[in-house]
Write a protein that holds these residues in place. Structure first.
Motif, PDB file in Angstrom:
ATOM      1  N   SER A  49       0.691  34.321  96.832  1.00 31.20           N
ATOM      2  CA  SER A  49      -0.579  33.741  97.284  1.00 31.20           C
ATOM      3  C   SER A  49      -1.460  34.847  97.844  1.00 31.20           C
ATOM      4  N   PHE A  50      -2.746  34.588  97.844  1.00 30.76           N
ATOM      5  CA  PHE A  50      -3.699  35.568  98.345  1.00 30.76           C
ATOM      6  C   PHE A  50      -4.110  35.194  99.756  1.00 30.76           C
ATOM      7  N   ASP A  51      -4.049  36.147 100.653  1.00 33.90           N
ATOM      8  CA  ASP A  51      -4.473  35.976 102.044  1.00 33.90           C
ATOM      9  C   ASP A  51      -5.842  36.634 102.165  1.00 33.90           C
ATOM     10  N   SER A  52      -6.898  35.829 102.073  1.00 32.65           N
ATOM     11  CA  SER A  52      -8.259  36.386 102.076  1.00 32.65           C
ATOM     12  C   SER A  52      -8.641  36.995 103.416  1.00 32.65           C
ATOM     13  N   SER A  53      -8.071  36.511 104.509  1.00 41.14           N
ATOM     14  CA  SER A  53      -8.426  37.059 105.820  1.00 41.14           C
ATOM     15  C   SER A  53      -7.948  38.495 105.993  1.00 41.14           C
ATOM     16  N   ARG A  54      -6.883  38.860 105.274  1.00 37.85           N
ATOM     17  CA  ARG A  54      -6.349  40.225 105.374  1.00 37.85           C
ATOM     18  C   ARG A  54      -6.370  40.969 104.045  1.00 37.85           C
ATOM     19  N   ASN A  55      -6.963  40.351 103.027  1.00 39.62           N
ATOM     20  CA  ASN A  55      -7.129  40.979 101.719  1.00 39.62           C
ATOM     21  C   ASN A  55      -5.796  41.511 101.186  1.00 39.62           C
ATOM     22  N   ARG A  56      -4.816  40.600 101.071  1.00 41.55           N
ATOM     23  CA  ARG A  56      -3.488  40.988 100.636  1.00 41.55           C
ATOM     24  C   ARG A  56      -2.813  39.828  99.904  1.00 41.55           C
ATOM     25  N   PHE A 116       4.169  41.432 102.100  1.00 42.71           N
ATOM     26  CA  PHE A 116       2.727  41.507 101.920  1.00 42.71           C
ATOM     27  C   PHE A 116       2.380  42.826 101.250  1.00 42.71           C
ATOM     28  N   VAL A 117       1.473  42.766 100.295  1.00 44.28           N
ATOM     29  CA  VAL A 117       0.980  43.991  99.665  1.00 44.28           C
ATOM     30  C   VAL A 117      -0.545  43.917  99.680  1.00 44.28           C
ATOM     31  N   GLY A 118      -1.155  44.926 100.281  1.00 49.00           N
ATOM     32  CA  GLY A 118      -2.606  44.948 100.433  1.00 49.00           C
ATOM     33  C   GLY A 118      -3.346  45.292  99.159  1.00 49.00           C
ATOM     34  N   ALA A 119      -4.602  44.912  99.127  1.00 49.64           N
ATOM     35  CA  ALA A 119      -5.451  45.195  97.969  1.00 49.64           C
ATOM     36  C   ALA A 119      -5.540  46.691  97.704  1.00 49.64           C
ATOM     37  N   ASP A 120      -5.548  47.508  98.755  1.00 50.38           N
ATOM     38  CA  ASP A 120      -5.624  48.953  98.563  1.00 50.38           C
ATOM     39  C   ASP A 120      -4.387  49.487  97.837  1.00 50.38           C
ATOM     40  N   GLY A 168      -8.644  39.351  91.112  1.00 52.56           N
ATOM     41  CA  GLY A 168      -8.265  40.712  90.759  1.00 52.56           C
ATOM     42  C   GLY A 168      -6.952  41.125  91.400  1.00 52.56           C
ATOM     43  N   CYS A 169      -6.761  40.778  92.667  1.00 52.74           N
ATOM     44  CA  CYS A 169      -5.517  41.121  93.358  1.00 52.74           C
ATOM     45  C   CYS A 169      -4.320  40.412  92.730  1.00 52.74           C
ATOM     46  N   LEU A 170      -4.475  39.128  92.435  1.00 55.23           N
ATOM     47  CA  LEU A 170      -3.367  38.386  91.833  1.00 55.23           C
ATOM     48  C   LEU A 170      -3.052  38.896  90.432  1.00 55.23           C
ATOM     49  N   ALA A 171      -4.080  39.230  89.661  1.00 58.02           N
ATOM     50  CA  ALA A 171      -3.857  39.775  88.313  1.00 58.02           C
ATOM     51  C   ALA A 171      -3.167  41.136  88.399  1.00 58.02           C
ATOM     52  N   ALA A 172      -3.605  41.981  89.339  1.00 60.25           N
ATOM     53  CA  ALA A 172      -2.969  43.290  89.521  1.00 60.25           C
ATOM     54  C   ALA A 172      -1.518  43.115  89.949  1.00 60.25           C
TER      55      ALA A 172
END
Length: 85
Positions: free
Chosen positions: A11-18, A33-37, A52-56
């Protein structure tokens, strides 16, 4: 017993972009947890945002799981952040 990732849910955590995902050590559930960076580093050209994060994440799942297992081996706990080593 080794850490296992039988549950493909994430799942995507939008508050922490991860992205959050789960692993199991026997009956114990561990949150990761794995961050967008980190995802952008592993998957260059990642589109920002949830999709994009989920696809990556889906594209580099095996590598993320390997990194998560190394993180867990260094210090077992109920929650871990996965970062590029």
């Amino acid at each position: 017993m080794a850490l296992d990732f039988p549950n493909p849910s994430r799942s995507f955590d939008s508050s922490r972009n991860r992205v959050r995902f789960w692993g199991y050590d026997r009956a114990s559930e561990i949150s990761f947890f794995v961050g967008a960076d980190t995802l952008a580093h592993l998957y260059p050209g990642m589109v920002p945002g949830e999709a994009g994060c989920l696809a990556a994440f889906d594209s580099v799942t095996n590598r993320v799981h390997e990194m998560a297992a190394r993180s867990y081996a260094r210090g077992r706990g109920s929650s871990h952040s996965v970062v590029v080593e």
